[in-house]
Motif scaffolding. Structure first.
Motif, PDB file in Angstrom:
ATOM      1  N   ASP A  79       3.967  20.399   7.590  1.00  0.00           N
ATOM      2  CA  ASP A  79       5.181  21.215   7.524  1.00  0.00           C
ATOM      3  C   ASP A  79       6.330  20.525   8.234  1.00  0.00           C
ATOM      4  OD1 ASP A  79       4.111  24.674   7.531  1.00  0.00           O
ATOM      5  OD2 ASP A  79       5.356  23.556   6.107  1.00  0.00           O
ATOM      6  N   ALA A  80       6.036  20.054   9.456  1.00  0.00           N
ATOM      7  CA  ALA A  80       7.086  19.393  10.246  1.00  0.00           C
ATOM      8  C   ALA A  80       7.596  18.148   9.527  1.00  0.00           C
ATOM      9  CB  ALA A  80       6.534  19.021  11.630  1.00  0.00           C
ATOM     10  N   VAL A  81       6.668  17.347   9.000  1.00  0.00           N
ATOM     11  CA  VAL A  81       7.066  16.118   8.309  1.00  0.00           C
ATOM     12  C   VAL A  81       7.930  16.436   7.106  1.00  0.00           C
ATOM     13  CG1 VAL A  81       6.177  14.248   6.900  1.00  0.00           C
ATOM     14  CG2 VAL A  81       5.166  14.676   9.097  1.00  0.00           C
ATOM     15  N   LEU A  82       7.540  17.500   6.369  1.00  0.00           N
ATOM     16  CA  LEU A  82       8.314  17.873   5.170  1.00  0.00           C
ATOM     17  C   LEU A  82       9.727  18.262   5.562  1.00  0.00           C
ATOM     18  CD1 LEU A  82       8.242  18.358   2.152  1.00  0.00           C
ATOM     19  CD2 LEU A  82       7.511  20.684   2.582  1.00  0.00           C
ATOM     20  N   GLY A  83       9.848  19.058   6.660  1.00  0.00           N
ATOM     21  CA  GLY A  83      11.171  19.452   7.114  1.00  0.00           C
ATOM     22  C   GLY A  83      12.029  18.250   7.460  1.00  0.00           C
ATOM     23  N   LEU A  84      11.435  17.306   8.193  1.00  0.00           N
ATOM     24  CA  LEU A  84      12.196  16.122   8.601  1.00  0.00           C
ATOM     25  C   LEU A  84      12.579  15.270   7.402  1.00  0.00           C
ATOM     26  CD1 LEU A  84      10.254  15.150  11.812  1.00  0.00           C
ATOM     27  CD2 LEU A  84      12.599  15.967  11.672  1.00  0.00           C
ATOM     28  N   GLU A  85      11.662  15.163   6.426  1.00  0.00           N
ATOM     29  CA  GLU A  85      11.966  14.362   5.236  1.00  0.00           C
ATOM     30  C   GLU A  85      13.171  14.919   4.511  1.00  0.00           C
ATOM     31  OE1 GLU A  85      10.763  11.655   3.844  1.00  0.00           O
ATOM     32  OE2 GLU A  85       8.845  11.315   4.799  1.00  0.00           O
ATOM     33  N   ARG A  86      13.215  16.261   4.431  1.00  0.00           N
ATOM     34  CA  ARG A  86      14.316  16.862   3.672  1.00  0.00           C
ATOM     35  C   ARG A  86      15.628  16.753   4.433  1.00  0.00           C
ATOM     36  NH1 ARG A  86      10.952  22.047   1.410  1.00  0.00           N
ATOM     37  NH2 ARG A  86      10.354  21.069  -0.562  1.00  0.00           N
ATOM     38  N   GLN A  87      15.517  16.793   5.782  1.00  0.00           N
ATOM     39  CA  GLN A  87      16.742  16.739   6.590  1.00  0.00           C
ATOM     40  C   GLN A  87      17.366  15.355   6.558  1.00  0.00           C
ATOM     41  OE1 GLN A  87      15.866  17.578  10.606  1.00  0.00           O
ATOM     42  NE2 GLN A  87      16.540  19.671  10.499  1.00  0.00           N
ATOM     43  N   ASP A  88      16.530  14.351   6.791  1.00  0.00           N
ATOM     44  CA  ASP A  88      17.021  12.989   7.002  1.00  0.00           C
ATOM     45  C   ASP A  88      17.004  12.232   5.691  1.00  0.00           C
ATOM     46  OD1 ASP A  88      16.203  10.457   9.475  1.00  0.00           O
ATOM     47  OD2 ASP A  88      17.757  10.604   7.935  1.00  0.00           O
ATOM     48  N   ALA A  89      18.186  12.031   5.100  1.00  0.00           N
ATOM     49  CA  ALA A  89      18.211  11.465   3.755  1.00  0.00           C
ATOM     50  C   ALA A  89      18.106   9.954   3.750  1.00  0.00           C
ATOM     51  CB  ALA A  89      19.507  11.882   3.056  1.00  0.00           C
ATOM     52  N   TRP A 134       9.704  10.452  -2.798  1.00  0.00           N
ATOM     53  CA  TRP A 134       9.972   9.769  -4.050  1.00  0.00           C
ATOM     54  C   TRP A 134      11.434   9.956  -4.458  1.00  0.00           C
ATOM     55  CZ3 TRP A 134       7.825   5.942  -6.277  1.00  0.00           C
ATOM     56  CH2 TRP A 134       8.143   5.624  -7.597  1.00  0.00           C
ATOM     57  N   ASN A 135      11.978  11.170  -4.254  1.00  0.00           N
ATOM     58  CA  ASN A 135      13.388  11.381  -4.576  1.00  0.00           C
ATOM     59  C   ASN A 135      14.278  10.495  -3.738  1.00  0.00           C
ATOM     60  OD1 ASN A 135      12.805  13.298  -6.465  1.00  0.00           O
ATOM     61  ND2 ASN A 135      12.995  15.012  -5.046  1.00  0.00           N
ATOM     62  N   LYS A 136      13.894  10.341  -2.462  1.00  0.00           N
ATOM     63  CA  LYS A 136      14.685   9.473  -1.606  1.00  0.00           C
ATOM     64  C   LYS A 136      14.662   8.042  -2.114  1.00  0.00           C
ATOM     65  CE  LYS A 136      13.918  11.329   2.763  1.00  0.00           C
ATOM     66  NZ  LYS A 136      13.506  11.172   4.137  1.00  0.00           N
ATOM     67  N   ILE A 137      13.480   7.598  -2.543  1.00  0.00           N
ATOM     68  CA  ILE A 137      13.361   6.224  -3.045  1.00  0.00           C
ATOM     69  C   ILE A 137      14.236   6.037  -4.273  1.00  0.00           C
ATOM     70  CG2 ILE A 137      11.784   4.568  -4.088  1.00  0.00           C
ATOM     71  CD1 ILE A 137       9.583   5.731  -2.449  1.00  0.00           C
ATOM     72  N   MET A 138      14.188   7.007  -5.190  1.00  0.00           N
ATOM     73  CA  MET A 138      14.988   6.897  -6.421  1.00  0.00           C
ATOM     74  C   MET A 138      16.465   6.847  -6.091  1.00  0.00           C
ATOM     75  SD  MET A 138      13.239   6.784  -9.230  1.00  0.00           S
ATOM     76  CE  MET A 138      12.004   5.732  -8.585  1.00  0.00           C
ATOM     77  N   ALA A 139      16.875   7.713  -5.148  1.00  0.00           N
ATOM     78  CA  ALA A 139      18.291   7.723  -4.776  1.00  0.00           C
ATOM     79  C   ALA A 139      18.681   6.381  -4.182  1.00  0.00           C
ATOM     80  CB  ALA A 139      18.554   8.847  -3.763  1.00  0.00           C
ATOM     81  N   GLY A 140      17.799   5.831  -3.362  1.00  0.00           N
ATOM     82  CA  GLY A 140      18.095   4.531  -2.776  1.00  0.00           C
ATOM     83  C   GLY A 140      18.198   3.447  -3.817  1.00  0.00           C
ATOM     84  N   LEU A 141      17.304   3.456  -4.805  1.00  0.00           N
ATOM     85  CA  LEU A 141      17.341   2.440  -5.853  1.00  0.00           C
ATOM     86  C   LEU A 141      18.635   2.527  -6.643  1.00  0.00           C
ATOM     87  CD1 LEU A 141      13.781   2.327  -7.424  1.00  0.00           C
ATOM     88  CD2 LEU A 141      14.877   0.654  -6.002  1.00  0.00           C
ATOM     89  N   ALA A 142      19.137   3.760  -6.815  1.00  0.00           N
ATOM     90  CA  ALA A 142      20.358   3.912  -7.610  1.00  0.00           C
ATOM     91  C   ALA A 142      21.555   3.275  -6.925  1.00  0.00           C
ATOM     92  CB  ALA A 142      20.627   5.395  -7.864  1.00  0.00           C
ATOM     93  N   THR A 143      21.463   3.058  -5.604  1.00  0.00           N
ATOM     94  CA  THR A 143      22.624   2.496  -4.924  1.00  0.00           C
ATOM     95  C   THR A 143      22.562   0.974  -4.827  1.00  0.00           C
ATOM     96  OG1 THR A 143      21.550   2.655  -2.788  1.00  0.00           O
ATOM     97  CG2 THR A 143      22.857   4.535  -3.478  1.00  0.00           C
ATOM     98  N   LEU A 144      21.547   0.368  -5.413  1.00  0.00           N
ATOM     99  CA  LEU A 144      21.444  -1.085  -5.357  1.00  0.00           C
ATOM    100  C   LEU A 144      22.588  -1.723  -6.108  1.00  0.00           C
ATOM    101  CD1 LEU A 144      17.810  -2.260  -6.081  1.00  0.00           C
ATOM    102  CD2 LEU A 144      19.073  -2.490  -3.990  1.00  0.00           C
ATOM    103  N   GLN A 145      23.280  -2.665  -5.442  1.00  0.00           N
ATOM    104  CA  GLN A 145      24.393  -3.275  -6.161  1.00  0.00           C
ATOM    105  C   GLN A 145      24.335  -4.775  -6.186  1.00  0.00           C
ATOM    106  OE1 GLN A 145      27.889  -1.839  -4.372  1.00  0.00           O
ATOM    107  NE2 GLN A 145      27.843   0.091  -5.471  1.00  0.00           N
ATOM    108  N   GLY A 146      23.520  -5.350  -5.369  1.00  0.00           N
ATOM    109  CA  GLY A 146      23.516  -6.807  -5.354  1.00  0.00           C
ATOM    110  C   GLY A 146      22.240  -7.298  -4.712  1.00  0.00           C
ATOM    111  N   ALA A 147      22.162  -8.605  -4.586  1.00  0.00           N
ATOM    112  CA  ALA A 147      20.958  -9.186  -4.001  1.00  0.00           C
ATOM    113  C   ALA A 147      21.067  -9.101  -2.490  1.00  0.00           C
ATOM    114  CB  ALA A 147      20.827 -10.641  -4.440  1.00  0.00           C
ATOM    115  N   ILE A 148      20.595  -7.995  -1.930  1.00  0.00           N
ATOM    116  CA  ILE A 148      20.734  -7.789  -0.488  1.00  0.00           C
ATOM    117  C   ILE A 148      19.359  -7.674   0.127  1.00  0.00           C
ATOM    118  CG2 ILE A 148      22.987  -6.698  -0.347  1.00  0.00           C
ATOM    119  CD1 ILE A 148      21.577  -4.067  -0.869  1.00  0.00           C
TER     120      ILE A 148
END
Lengths: 221, 229
Positions: free
Chosen positions: B86-96, B146-160
């Motif tokens: 429960d605690a982990v889920l709460g923190l995951e949702r809070q911290d994007a 997984w949603n966080k990962i997808m959101a992160g992938l969408a912001t990829l713009q270059g070879a960083i």
């Protein structure tokens, strides 16, 4: 051999502090993951492989001895299942290395320092493979082309450099986990630095961490 | 075909499960081993001590072997307690932007505990009444990450260089082809741009075409093995 206590709360520290605290099996697994992820062939872990093979032989003997004793069946089963796991890891490690040998055989044989990373048997395999592969390519294709273009390593005889040798692409990106604190590390040609602390997970070009992987400070995932 | 597959997926999901089987889990054996210290000395370590009704920590493969022969009962790992999840889920949702620390093979271990032992009802034994709650929580945690990962992938713009701590092994493996492939392509384009800019400035500087000796450039730029070999 380590005894693991308080394993329940230790999941946050599931990686050991340094390679010297790891068991042979963990080191083998780490070497296997590194080889799978790295674009080029890495240094052969001769000591580790020899130790593992010796331990596996010893374990085999133990199993044979215990089998005669009927009430030790459980131990026998435990030993056998573990032995098959370790055997799988070792085989996978050797197979991945052979695949890389085959893919980049000309590149490896041309560079002495890369050839030094192979074990003796792998070096022999690379040489034999090159002979077979070369003669097959010549017979099937190269000999039918005009003389000036029939080389396997040059685009044309006029080119002094061997530019057709398939070489590993060191600029591919990899997932890297940091095992030791290394402070700031340069990550690309423009001089950008990133801080490498223990437990960090990076997606980074292989070339930037090549040296660190060779030293064991970074492992590939 | 084997080569292509190797490039895309250095680790198949089956191999991830194999690696996950080395994670430690607590069991309560109902047997003892007649060796010194009551431990079992294996290649990967000394496991035990195996004494009836005393807890000990063993790798998952060993726990599974013993459980199939009805020699032990398995305790749920501490991170799978309802409050903790429960605690982990709460923190995951809070911290994007960051991922919460979880065991790196949590997906495989959870899957194993929920699905294996179909003939002996392992999940029911391990979790008792909380089984469905734990299942839901693990699934929600997985979805949030997984949603966080997808959101992160969408912001990829270059070879960083990207830093993502606490990503689980299965999650890494799932995004590996796309993530690494796109970063590789970005890097290739970046290099092509730099080469084009470099070549353009040369031509602008002199009237005669640049007389580069043949040695410096191959006559034909061969397609380098980015994705094929």
């Amino acid at each position: 051999m380590d005894t693991q206590d308080d394993a329940e709360l230790d999941y946050l520290q599931s990686g050991p502090a340094s390679t010297s605290g790891r068991s042979d099996a963990e080191q083998l697994k780490s070497a296997l993951m590194n080889e799978k992820a790295a674009p080029e062939i890495l240094q052969f872990e001769t000591d580790l492989v020899n130790r593992i093979e010796a331990t596996m032989d010893y374990q085999d003997e133990q199993i044979e001895m215990l089998k005669e004793n009927d009430d030790q069946k459980l131990l026998v089963e435990i030993f056998m299942s573990e032995l098959s796991r370790i055997r799988y890891l070792l085989r996978a490690y050797l197979r991945v290395r052979l695949q890389k040998c085959e893919r980049h055989v000309m590149h490896i044989l041309d560079n002495a320092d890369i050839a030094a990373r192979l074990s003796e048997r792998e070096a022999q395999y690379a040489r034999d493979f090159f002979v077979l592969f070369g003669s097959h390519m010549k017979a099937a294709a190269a000999n039918h082309m005009p003389e000036a273009f029939s080389s396997l390593v040059r685009q044309a005889a006029a080119h002094p450099a061997k530019d057709m040798v398939p070489a590993p692409d060191l600029d591919r990106h990899v997932f890297a986990r940091v095992l030791e604190d290394r402070g700031n590390v340069t990550v690309d040609e423009e001089g950008n630095v990133a801080e490498f602390n223990r437990g960090d997970l990076f997606v980074i070009r292989y070339r930037a961490v090549q040296q660190l992987v060779a030293e064991g400070a970074v492992e590939l995932v | 075909m084997a080569y292509c597959r190797q490039q895309q997926w250095p680790c198949t999901p089956e191999e991830m499960y194999f690696n996950a089987k080395d994670e430690l889990i607590t069991i309560v054996p109902n047997f003892s081993v007649p060796t010194e210290n009551a431990t079992c000395i294996c290649i990967s370590g000394e496991w035990g001590p195996f004494q009836p009704n005393r807890e000990c920590a063993v790798p998952l493969w060993l726990a599974h072997t013993l459980w199939k022969r009805k020699r032990c009962s398995i305790r749920p790992p501490s991170w799978m307690a309802v409050e903790h999840l429960d605690a982990v889920l709460g923190l995951e949702r809070q911290d994007a932007s960051a991922f919460q620390p979880l065991p790196s093979h949590y997906i495989e271990v959870a899957h194993f505990l929920f699905t294996s032992g179909t003939d002996g009802n392992l999940p029911q034994e391990v979790f008792g009444d909380e089984l469905s709650r734990v299942k839901d929580l693990v699934e929600l945690v997985q979805k949030a990450r997984w949603n966080k990962i997808m959101a992160g992938l969408a912001t990829l713009q270059g070879a960083i260089t990207v830093k993502l701590n606490n990503l689980a092994a299965m999650e890494i493996n799932a995004v590996r082809p796309f993530f690494l492939g796109s970063l590789n392509m970005f890097y290739t384009y970046q290099r092509m741009e730099e080469a084009a800019i470099g070549g353009g400035s040369q031509l602008g500087g002199s009237l005669a075409p640049s007389t580069q000796p043949l040695q410096q450039q191959p006559a034909r730029q061969l397609r380098r093995a980015g994705g094929v070999r």
